[in-house]
Design an enzyme around this catalytic site. Structure first.
Site, mmCIF file in Angstrom:
data_model
loop_
_atom_site.group_PDB
_atom_site.id
_atom_site.type_symbol
_atom_site.label_atom_id
_atom_site.label_comp_id
_atom_site.label_asym_id
_atom_site.label_seq_id
_atom_site.Cartn_x
_atom_site.Cartn_y
_atom_site.Cartn_z
ATOM 1 N N SER A 153 0.869 -1.185 0.000
ATOM 2 C CA SER A 153 0.000 0.000 0.000
ATOM 3 C C SER A 153 0.897 1.223 0.000
ATOM 4 O O SER A 153 2.070 1.141 0.412
ATOM 5 C CB SER A 153 -0.844 0.001 1.282
ATOM 6 O OG SER A 153 -1.366 1.295 1.534
ATOM 7 N N TYR A 166 -2.535 -1.233 10.425
ATOM 8 C CA TYR A 166 -2.494 -1.407 8.957
ATOM 9 C C TYR A 166 -1.173 -0.885 8.390
ATOM 10 O O TYR A 166 -0.496 -1.570 7.612
ATOM 11 C CB TYR A 166 -3.681 -0.652 8.334
ATOM 12 C CG TYR A 166 -3.807 -0.815 6.846
ATOM 13 C CD1 TYR A 166 -4.444 -1.929 6.305
ATOM 14 C CD2 TYR A 166 -3.307 0.147 5.975
ATOM 15 C CE1 TYR A 166 -4.574 -2.080 4.924
ATOM 16 C CE2 TYR A 166 -3.428 0.005 4.598
ATOM 17 C CZ TYR A 166 -4.064 -1.111 4.078
ATOM 18 O OH TYR A 166 -4.179 -1.253 2.723
#
Ligand code: BGC
Length: 268
Positions: A153, A166
């Site tokens: 990401s 995350y």
């Protein structure tokens, strides 16, 4: 036209929705035999729809349920797929989720849940994939004996308040990917990551659901459009194909420029 992944067996984790679904469809178009992994019984129907659509377009796919954070389930998935199709040629280490909280409110359960799927899941799947690549060796299907694409990401690079679990998982993926790429490059195994920006999928629905949310989100994206799963999936096909034979241990950002610090345009 020649297909880039002809007859290569590709396990795509978390493929019943979002970016994983997009990868399943694009890999199948390029001739891969796609294992549409889904996490639990409740996603079975979604996976079946994808499998049936792939088959209806003359592609090859099966659904396979496995929670990537569970060692025994991952080992069984690789064993079952290898028994049925002879081997595994490609792993798209995609399964991932968010469980967001202000840092001081984040429970250990939330932390472990996200690290378990996003990071430990990638470790377990990569380990089984590499063991199978080494066992099987060159089968003439590709210049590499195996390819892994880790879905990271932009948050392997951009800190993200309210998402510590995350962001930590994605930072971890970066070093996991680079370390195993270094460890196995000499065996002709290629391991790379893709770092998607804001892609329009269920994971970030809150960020694009209303027009106001979307306008706010677009401020972070120089290209002024939200990404689509195909944007990422086409990059994943390229990384898995022999066109990328000299690409190893790198992260390809597919983010419409999100990592270009757009707040600095006309500022600073
Ligand atoms: C997250 C999304 C977010 C995007 C950009 C992704 O990794 O899962 O929720 O929209 O990063 O911030």
């Amino acid at each position: 036209m020649e297909k880039k992944l002809d007859k290569q067996v590709a396990i795509i984790t978390g493929a019943s929705s979002g970016i994983g679904e997009g990868c399943a469809r694009e890999f199948a178009k390029e001739g891969a035999i796609v294992i549409v992994n889904y996490p639990k019984a409740s996603s079975k129907e979604k996976a079946e729809v994808i499998v049936n659509e792939i088959k209806a377009s003359n592609g090859d796919a099966i659904g396979y349920q496995c929670d990537v954070s569970k060692e025994d389930e991952v080992i069984k998935m690789f064993a079952d797929v290898s028994a049925r199709f002879g081997t595994v040629d490609i792993l798209v280490n995609n399964a991932g989720l968010q469980s967001d909280a202000k840092f001081t409110d984040m429970t250990l359960e939330q932390w472990n849940f996200v690290i378990g799927i996003n990071l430990t899941g990638q470790f377990l799947c990569a380990r089984e994939a590499i063991k199978e690549f080494l066992r099987r060796g060159d089968n003439g299907k590709s210049k590499s004996i195996g390819k892994i694409i880790c879905m990271s990401s932009v948050h392997q690079k951009i800190p993200w308040a309210g998402h510590a679990n995350y962001a930590a998982s994605k930072g971890g993926i970066m070093m996991l990917m680079q370390t195993i790429a270094q460890e196995f490059a000499s065996e002709k195994i290629r391991i790379n990551s893709i770092a998607p920006g804001a892609i329009q999928t269920p994971i970030n629905k809150d960020a694009w659901d209303t027009n106001a949310d979307m306008q706010n989100l677009l401020k972070l994206i120089p290209e002024k459009r939200i990404g689509q799963p195909e944007d990422v999936a086409k990059a994943a096909v390229w990384l898995a194909s022999d066109d990328a034979d000299y690409v190893n241990g790198t992260t390809l950002f597919v983010d419409g420029g999100m990592t270009l610090y757009p707040g600095f345009a006309g500022n600073g």
